[in-house]
Design a protein around this motif. Structure first.
Motif, mmCIF file in Angstrom:
data_model
loop_
_atom_site.group_PDB
_atom_site.id
_atom_site.type_symbol
_atom_site.label_atom_id
_atom_site.label_comp_id
_atom_site.label_asym_id
_atom_site.label_seq_id
_atom_site.Cartn_x
_atom_site.Cartn_y
_atom_site.Cartn_z
ATOM 1 N N VAL A 181 0.847 -1.192 0.000
ATOM 2 C CA VAL A 181 0.000 0.000 0.000
ATOM 3 C C VAL A 181 0.882 1.241 0.000
ATOM 4 C CG1 VAL A 181 -1.811 1.266 1.225
ATOM 5 C CG2 VAL A 181 -1.805 -1.241 1.235
ATOM 6 N N HIS A 182 0.574 2.166 -0.925
ATOM 7 C CA HIS A 182 1.372 3.385 -1.000
ATOM 8 C C HIS A 182 1.118 4.284 0.206
ATOM 9 C CE1 HIS A 182 1.449 2.161 -5.283
ATOM 10 N NE2 HIS A 182 2.613 2.800 -5.299
ATOM 11 N N ARG A 183 2.194 4.814 0.778
ATOM 12 C CA ARG A 183 2.116 5.769 1.877
ATOM 13 C C ARG A 183 2.916 7.021 1.512
ATOM 14 N NH1 ARG A 183 0.754 3.142 6.701
ATOM 15 N NH2 ARG A 183 -0.726 1.476 6.170
ATOM 16 N N ASN A 184 2.512 8.129 2.115
ATOM 17 C CA ASN A 184 3.223 9.382 1.861
ATOM 18 C C ASN A 184 4.603 9.315 2.522
ATOM 19 O OD1 ASN A 184 4.156 11.981 1.555
ATOM 20 N ND2 ASN A 184 2.285 12.967 2.286
ATOM 21 N N PRO A 185 5.692 9.358 1.755
ATOM 22 C CA PRO A 185 7.029 9.260 2.359
ATOM 23 C C PRO A 185 7.335 10.368 3.349
ATOM 24 C CG PRO A 185 7.129 8.978 -0.023
ATOM 25 C CD PRO A 185 5.759 9.472 0.294
ATOM 26 N N LEU A 186 6.665 11.527 3.207
ATOM 27 C CA LEU A 186 6.953 12.664 4.083
ATOM 28 C C LEU A 186 6.240 12.585 5.421
ATOM 29 C CD1 LEU A 186 6.767 15.554 1.454
ATOM 30 C CD2 LEU A 186 8.774 14.277 2.224
ATOM 31 N N SER A 187 5.218 11.740 5.548
ATOM 32 C CA SER A 187 4.449 11.699 6.787
ATOM 33 C C SER A 187 4.331 10.309 7.390
ATOM 34 C CB SER A 187 3.037 12.255 6.546
ATOM 35 O OG SER A 187 2.355 11.472 5.560
ATOM 36 N N VAL A 188 4.784 9.258 6.694
ATOM 37 C CA VAL A 188 4.666 7.913 7.235
ATOM 38 C C VAL A 188 5.470 7.795 8.524
ATOM 39 C CG1 VAL A 188 6.598 7.032 5.871
ATOM 40 C CG2 VAL A 188 4.849 5.449 6.713
#
Length: 479
Positions: free
Chosen positions: A420-427
């Motif tokens: 599942v794609h996650r936001n790299p800046l907020s994960v």
């Protein structure tokens, strides 16, 4: 009155008698002297008295002014004297040559200067240079001369090259003596010393300028910024005027001269009302940096896989594709950078994919374990890693480009958790495990002296400034 034969009247006898009497009276009358006689007549004139007084005054002045005329010179009181023995560092070998070594000529390599140019400058035949380069271990050193490298040549008057001397490394100096067709090598040990130094500074314009002013080398600045604080501080946007830093680092000395810097043992950085700290500690034979309470500074993932890049497109559920012209998901973050900029692995991983991937162009996929993967797309070329190989965090896996569906050079970066794609800046990633047990005890004993030295130096440097924030748990402080 009578006249002579010319008819001129002549005086009579009576007149002649009167004239003779008058002349006699004039000759006998006393006459006043118009000048002093050559001899002293027993009386001084006013002019003589004035001249004598002037000469006497000048004599007394000479006696009073000139010490040599004083018959009893005063003896000054002897001031007490003290002597102190100062230990001086030994002179470098190049400055402490014996008289028999006066034929040595020292040459420091200038930018752009070659070994052939040095031999030509000293009028040494090129055949001699090639003979030396054929000696084992010489070519690797003398053909890679850097600016500042020191070479010494023994050149006696009216004779050819007798010997050459150069440094093979920091601790060994080589002397090659020439006698006919024979070359004799002498290896000279050059012991080094490692000293610990503390440097502190306050930022007024930039971190680099302040750190150089404090005495840090460029390599030490890179270690502080990239190895210690890169996970907590963005040096592109977080730094401001008045921020402070302190660094405990090693210096390498040889024969009284500093020849380089070693490891950074500890560092603190105060910005935005918080103080971040890092201490070097070896665990299982591997050196890492930890906070004051023993937590690793190295995070599972770095914030930006490309240094000094800018975000050109963020994580979005829907956007108009700049090439296709239709709305579609953007499941990653784009970092704009110049073609050829290195791309780093965001964390320790195993290489899962390397190759061309449709619109992604040249792509690398890394498997970080526990269902976490990262994708790097639009590369201009790949790094040295192949599928199945292990890669460490920060290692270069490729270079920025514009392959695939891209309008310009940039990195497309994706982060996936179990597909599942996650936001790299907020994960949010789990924090690394802190030191425990014996390792924690050893770390605290190792870090305490470095922290004490930093506090001592800062108490002197910033004595008149605002008091530093108190230490808080986790290596950070609050204002």
């Amino acid at each position: 009155m009578t006249t002579d034969h010319t008819g001129t009247p002549r005086p009579g006898p009576q007149r002649r008698e009167r004239l003779a009497t008058l002349r006699e009276a004039i000759l006998r009358r006393p006459v006043l002297a118009r000048r002093l006689p050559d001899g002293f007549n027993g009386r001084w004139s006013r002019r003589q008295w004035m001249q004598a007084s002037l000469l006497a005054t000048m004599g007394m002045l000479v006696v009073a002014i000139v010490p040599g005329f004083n018959p009893k010179p005063s003896t000054p009181a002897q001031a007490p004297r003290q002597s102190m023995a100062l230990a001086l560092p030994p002179l470098p070998l190049s400055r402490a040559q014996s008289p028999q070594d006066d034929s040595w000529q020292i040459v420091r390599i200038e930018p752009g200067q070659t070994l052939g140019g040095v031999f030509e400058q000293l009028e040494i035949p090129a055949t001699t240079m090639y003979r030396l380069l054929d000696h084992p271990g010489v070519k690797e050193v003398l053909t890679r001369l850097r600016p500042g490298t020191e070479l010494a040549f023994d050149l006696p008057v009216d004779a050819g090259l007798r010997a050459i001397r150069f440094d093979r490394d920091d601790t060994h100096r080589v002397k090659l003596s020439l006698a006919g067709d024979t070359i004799t090598e002498t290896l000279i040990e050059r012991p080094t010393q490692t000293r610990t130094r503390v440097a502190t500074g306050e930022i007024t314009s930039s971190l680099y300028v302040a750190a150089r002013k404090a005495g840090l080398s460029p390599a030490t600045i890179v270690r502080m910024a990239d190895d210690i604080f890169q996970y907590d501080i963005d040096f592109n946007s977080d730094i401001r005027k008045g921020d402070r830093f302190s660094v405990v680092f090693e210096e390498v000395w040889r024969e009284g001269e500093r020849i380089g810097t070693g490891d950074v043992l500890a560092a603190t950085f105060t910005t935005g009302g918080k103080t971040y700290s890092g201490f070097r500690f070896e665990r299982e034979g591997k050196a890492e940096y930890f906070t004051a309470d023993g937590r690793p500074l190295k995070k599972s993932f770095i914030r930006m896989p490309v240094q000094y890049a800018r975000i050109t497109s963020g994580f979005s559920r829907a956007r108009v594709h700049p090439v296709l012209g239709r709305t579609r998901r953007h499941d990653g973050v784009d970092y704009g950078a110049g073609t050829g900029t290195p791309i780093m692995a965001a964390g320790d991983a195993r290489v899962q994919f390397v190759g061309w991937k449709s619109g992604y162009g040249r792509t690398v996929v890394l498997d970080h374990g526990k269902g976490n993967t990262t994708l790097y797309a639009h590369m201009s070329r790949f790094g040295k890693y192949k599928v199945g190989q292990r890669v460490a965090q920060g290692q270069t896996i490729g270079y920025v480009g514009s392959s695939g569906l891209a309008t310009g050079p940039h990195l497309h970066y994706e982060f996936r958790v179990k597909g599942v794609h996650r936001n790299p800046l907020s994960v949010t990633m789990p924090p690394p495990e802190p030191l425990k047990g014996a390792d924690l005890v050893a770390f605290r004993a190792h870090a305490a002296p470095a922290l004490a030295r930093i506090q001592q130096v800062e108490s002197v440097r910033y004595a008149d400034a605002r008091p530093a924030p108190e230490q808080a748990k986790g290596g950070k402080t609050k204002a």
